[in-house]
Every structure is written in C-alpha cells, then in structure tokens.
Scaffold this motif. Structure first.
Motif, PDB file in Angstrom:
ATOM      1  N   GLU A  44      -2.996   8.578   2.201  1.00 15.58           N
ATOM      2  CA  GLU A  44      -3.802   9.366   3.219  1.00 15.58           C
ATOM      3  C   GLU A  44      -4.324  10.222   4.205  1.00 15.58           C
ATOM      4  N   ARG A  45      -2.906  11.597   3.960  1.00 10.47           N
ATOM      5  CA  ARG A  45      -3.815  12.643   4.960  1.00 10.47           C
ATOM      6  C   ARG A  45      -4.167  12.976   3.211  1.00 10.47           C
ATOM      7  N   LYS A  46      -3.617  13.143   2.715  1.00  6.21           N
ATOM      8  CA  LYS A  46      -4.728  13.670   1.144  1.00  6.21           C
ATOM      9  C   LYS A  46      -6.204  13.720   1.645  1.00  6.21           C
ATOM     10  N   ILE A  59     -10.315   5.564   4.546  1.00  5.31           N
ATOM     11  CA  ILE A  59      -9.477   4.624   4.271  1.00  5.31           C
ATOM     12  C   ILE A  59      -9.086   3.617   4.014  1.00  5.31           C
ATOM     13  N   CYS A  60      -9.273   2.223   3.309  1.00  4.18           N
ATOM     14  CA  CYS A  60      -8.399   0.832   3.231  1.00  4.18           C
ATOM     15  C   CYS A  60      -7.396   0.945   2.229  1.00  4.18           C
ATOM     16  N   GLY A  61      -6.782   0.390   3.024  1.00  3.45           N
ATOM     17  CA  GLY A  61      -5.148  -0.584   1.248  1.00  3.45           C
ATOM     18  C   GLY A  61      -5.795  -1.670   1.407  1.00  3.45           C
ATOM     19  N   ILE A  62      -5.449  -2.278   0.380  1.00  2.00           N
ATOM     20  CA  ILE A  62      -5.365  -3.014  -0.711  1.00  2.00           C
ATOM     21  C   ILE A  62      -4.162  -4.082  -1.016  1.00  2.00           C
ATOM     22  N   ASP A  63      -3.950  -4.862  -0.705  1.00  2.00           N
ATOM     23  CA  ASP A  63      -3.098  -5.309  -1.450  1.00  2.00           C
ATOM     24  C   ASP A  63      -2.821  -7.192  -1.522  1.00  2.00           C
ATOM     25  N   GLU A  64      -2.053  -7.758  -2.161  1.00  2.00           N
ATOM     26  CA  GLU A  64      -2.301  -9.424  -2.803  1.00  2.00           C
ATOM     27  C   GLU A  64      -0.682 -10.182  -2.475  1.00  2.00           C
ATOM     28  N   ASP A  94     -15.729  -4.819   8.730  1.00  2.00           N
ATOM     29  CA  ASP A  94     -16.790  -4.356   9.359  1.00  2.00           C
ATOM     30  C   ASP A  94     -17.436  -2.910   9.055  1.00  2.00           C
ATOM     31  N   VAL A  95     -16.359  -1.920   8.411  1.00  2.00           N
ATOM     32  CA  VAL A  95     -16.687  -0.881   7.982  1.00  2.00           C
ATOM     33  C   VAL A  95     -16.893  -0.484   6.533  1.00  2.00           C
ATOM     34  N   THR A  96     -17.418   0.131   5.339  1.00  2.00           N
ATOM     35  CA  THR A  96     -17.305   0.086   4.558  1.00  2.00           C
ATOM     36  C   THR A  96     -16.348   1.186   4.134  1.00  2.00           C
ATOM     37  N   PRO A  97     -15.820   0.778   3.435  1.00  2.00           N
ATOM     38  CA  PRO A  97     -15.023   2.191   3.389  1.00  2.00           C
ATOM     39  C   PRO A  97     -14.645   3.213   2.175  1.00  2.00           C
ATOM     40  N   GLU A  98     -15.084   4.168   2.311  1.00  2.00           N
ATOM     41  CA  GLU A  98     -14.831   4.798   1.415  1.00  2.00           C
ATOM     42  C   GLU A  98     -13.954   5.128   0.127  1.00  2.00           C
ATOM     43  N   VAL A  99     -13.129   4.800   0.720  1.00  2.00           N
ATOM     44  CA  VAL A  99     -12.107   5.510  -0.398  1.00  2.00           C
ATOM     45  C   VAL A  99     -10.813   4.053  -0.130  1.00  2.00           C
ATOM     46  N   LEU A 100     -10.530   3.822  -2.011  1.00  2.00           N
ATOM     47  CA  LEU A 100      -9.280   2.624  -1.587  1.00  2.00           C
ATOM     48  C   LEU A 100      -7.942   2.796  -1.749  1.00  2.00           C
ATOM     49  N   LEU A 101      -7.023   2.538  -1.038  1.00  2.00           N
ATOM     50  CA  LEU A 101      -5.487   2.476  -1.838  1.00  2.00           C
ATOM     51  C   LEU A 101      -4.874   1.247  -2.014  1.00  2.00           C
ATOM     52  N   VAL A 102      -5.373   0.855  -3.581  1.00  2.00           N
ATOM     53  CA  VAL A 102      -4.247  -0.474  -4.091  1.00  2.00           C
ATOM     54  C   VAL A 102      -3.652  -0.149  -4.235  1.00  2.00           C
ATOM     55  N   VAL A 136       0.915   3.532   4.479  1.00  2.00           N
ATOM     56  CA  VAL A 136       0.969   2.518   5.733  1.00  2.00           C
ATOM     57  C   VAL A 136      -0.290   2.227   5.095  1.00  2.00           C
ATOM     58  N   SER A 137      -1.357   2.844   4.263  1.00  2.00           N
ATOM     59  CA  SER A 137      -2.626   1.644   4.562  1.00  2.00           C
ATOM     60  C   SER A 137      -2.259  -0.034   4.160  1.00  2.00           C
ATOM     61  N   ILE A 138      -1.773   0.374   2.657  1.00  2.00           N
ATOM     62  CA  ILE A 138      -1.205  -0.761   1.740  1.00  2.00           C
ATOM     63  C   ILE A 138      -0.205  -1.749   2.242  1.00  2.00           C
ATOM     64  N   ALA A 139       0.861  -0.976   2.575  1.00  2.00           N
ATOM     65  CA  ALA A 139       1.671  -1.557   3.640  1.00  2.00           C
ATOM     66  C   ALA A 139       1.305  -2.629   4.555  1.00  2.00           C
ATOM     67  N   ALA A 140       0.236  -2.021   4.974  1.00  2.00           N
ATOM     68  CA  ALA A 140      -0.552  -2.775   6.175  1.00  2.00           C
ATOM     69  C   ALA A 140      -1.684  -3.992   5.465  1.00  2.00           C
ATOM     70  N   ALA A 141      -1.862  -4.103   4.427  1.00  2.00           N
ATOM     71  CA  ALA A 141      -2.314  -4.969   3.717  1.00  2.00           C
ATOM     72  C   ALA A 141      -1.849  -5.825   3.758  1.00  2.00           C
ATOM     73  N   SER A 142      -0.752  -5.618   3.195  1.00  2.00           N
ATOM     74  CA  SER A 142       0.488  -5.822   2.010  1.00  2.00           C
ATOM     75  C   SER A 142       1.005  -7.886   3.567  1.00  2.00           C
ATOM     76  N   ILE A 143       1.334  -7.013   4.177  1.00  2.00           N
ATOM     77  CA  ILE A 143       2.062  -7.818   5.623  1.00  2.00           C
ATOM     78  C   ILE A 143       0.524  -8.309   6.078  1.00  2.00           C
ATOM     79  N   ILE A 144      -0.728  -8.421   6.627  1.00  2.00           N
ATOM     80  CA  ILE A 144      -1.891  -9.047   6.413  1.00  2.00           C
ATOM     81  C   ILE A 144      -1.451 -10.085   5.616  1.00  2.00           C
ATOM     82  N   ALA A 145      -1.565 -10.043   4.370  1.00  2.00           N
ATOM     83  CA  ALA A 145      -1.917 -11.351   3.276  1.00  2.00           C
ATOM     84  C   ALA A 145      -0.843 -11.908   2.915  1.00  2.00           C
ATOM     85  N   LYS A 146       0.510 -11.380   3.164  1.00  2.00           N
ATOM     86  CA  LYS A 146       1.913 -12.218   3.651  1.00  2.00           C
ATOM     87  C   LYS A 146       1.427 -13.307   4.220  1.00  2.00           C
TER      88      LYS A 146
END
Length: 255
Positions: free
Chosen positions: A64-66, A74-79, A161-169, A192-202
């Motif tokens: 994220e810092r990078k 910055i959007c985290g994605i996980d399934e 609700d926003v258009t992400p500018e970069v995806l971390l998958v 942290v972004s992917i971890a958050a996405a993982s929890i939402i999905a799970k």
C-alpha cells in the motif's frame, strides 16, 4: 497506591485502553505486593503483544505504501470458495482509507470465526468502500472454477463506490480489467487490503452457506460450508446432489 485492592487494580487495568495502559502500569509499579507484581507482568506482556501487532500490521502495509506514492484508491481483492463441492465462489474487494489502522487483519483462514466477524464489522465501518462479487454454481459448471473466480472478482470491482486506481490481488492477475494490478502470492498475509478483502469474502460466503443449510439441512452446510468433509460426502452419496452442488466437482462421487 497500596490503598487500592488487587481487585481494584485489576479492574482499572481491564478498563484502560492499550494506548493509555503504560501510564497506568507505571502508577502501580512501585507497589510491592506479589499479586500486583503479577498483574503488572501480565499486562506488560499484553502490551508487548499489542506493540508487536502494530508492527506486524505496519509490515503488511508495504505494498500500500508503495502505491500511495502515486494513487489514492488502492483496492485489495481476494476470493473464497474455489475448493468446495457446493455453493458459489465469492470475492471481496476493499478500498481502505490511507490512514486507517485495523489490527489483527490476516488471511481469513488463520482467524477464528469470532475474530472474522469482529473484523468484518470493523472493515465495513472504516473502509473507504467495499464490495462483494459472486459467481454462481451454474457459472462454475459452465465456464470452470478459475474463470468463475475471475468473474466474481470483476463483479466485486464493478460494485465499488469508487473506481480503484490499482488492484492488489491474492496470487492471480485478473484478466479483463483496465487498471494496473499486482498479484501477490499469499497476499492475504502480506497486504492489509487483501487481508480485509479475504475477511469480507469469507464471512459473506459462510453466511450464505449457513442460509443454504436451512434449505438443505441434510448436507451439513452450516458446519462444512460446502467443502468435501466425510459427513458431506456421505450425505451426497445418500441423498444425491442438491441445486447448489457443483456437478463438475462431484461426478466421481455420485456416478
């Protein structure tokens, strides 16, 4: 400080936040009673664990810092759900606020159900936005699980609700999306972004399977979430498939 009973001191420590507890510990450090010294040692250990967790989460912000040097969203994605015999595959997409701190984020599989539920609420409360994408059982049987996973991820992105500018998958690169992306192996434990996405999905998928359990109780979906446990396979052979079973996954079990 000796005017306080040990029970009083314990109560004070329990009510104090980690941010303030060091000052409270210092107030009681001169107390020579053995019980107080044990309490202080116990809470010093808890405080160290708290600091360790802060440092772990800071380490998980490296990606994220990078990207924050160039992007705001910055959007985290996980399934979740590529392996089960039944139920959909579900993807989470989370855009965290730049300055947000959510402790204990991690790969959802490494967290207890209670902790996942707690973090789910905190993520929803503190995120810039989040979304869930689903690929149905019929889609999985039609286009295979990998392509269905990509579809659920694209659905999650489009629901933000926003258009992400970069995806971390987590682990993969999603075809058919225009924004820059980075696939990170074991990303749900590194970002942290992917971890958050993982929890939402799970949490979302687990709740879906618990609802399916009410409709098809013989398969134990509340307990197995659609995975091929011994109990589930036995029920599948006894009762045959139900409408949420992935036929492409179970042919060798029911033929």
């Amino acid at each position: 400080m000796s005017s306080y009973s040990i029970s009083d001191i314990k109560s004070i420590l329990e009510r104090t936040t980690f941010e303030d507890i060091n000052h409270v510990i210092n107030d009681f450090r001169i107390d020579e009673r053995v019980g107080v010294k044990k309490l202080i040692a116990q809470y010093e250990k808890k405080l160290q664990s708290y600091y360790d967790e802060i440092n772990r989460i800071e380490d998980m912000k490296v990606y994220e810092r990078k990207y924050y040097e160039q992007y705001n969203y910055i959007c985290g994605i996980d399934e979740v759900g590529r392996g089960p015999l039944a139920g959909p595959v579900v993807s989470g997409a989370v855009v965290l606020k730049k300055d947000v701190n959510i402790l204990y984020l991690n790969d959802s599989k490494k967290l207890s159900e209670k902790k996942r539920e707690e973090l789910y609420d905190e993520i929803i409360d503190k995120a810039e936005c989040y979304s869930v994408g689903v690929a149905s059982v019929s889609t999985i049987d039609e286009i295979n699980i990998l392509q269905s996973t990509y579809e659920s991820m694209r659905n999650a992105i489009s629901g933000l609700d926003v258009t992400p500018e970069v995806l971390l998958v987590d682990a993969v690169t999603i075809p058919g999306v225009e924004m820059p992306q980075e696939g990170i192996v074991k990303g749900d434990a590194k970002s942290v972004s992917i971890a958050a996405a993982s929890i939402i999905a799970k949490v979302t998928r687990d709740r879906m399977m618990e609802e399916y359990d009410k409709i098809y109780p013989e398969y134990g979906f509340k307990r197995n979430k659609g995975y091929g446990t011994e109990e589930h396979v036995k029920a599948l052979k006894e009762f045959g498939p139900c409408p949420i079973h992935r036929i492409s996954f179970i042919r060798n079990l029911v033929d």
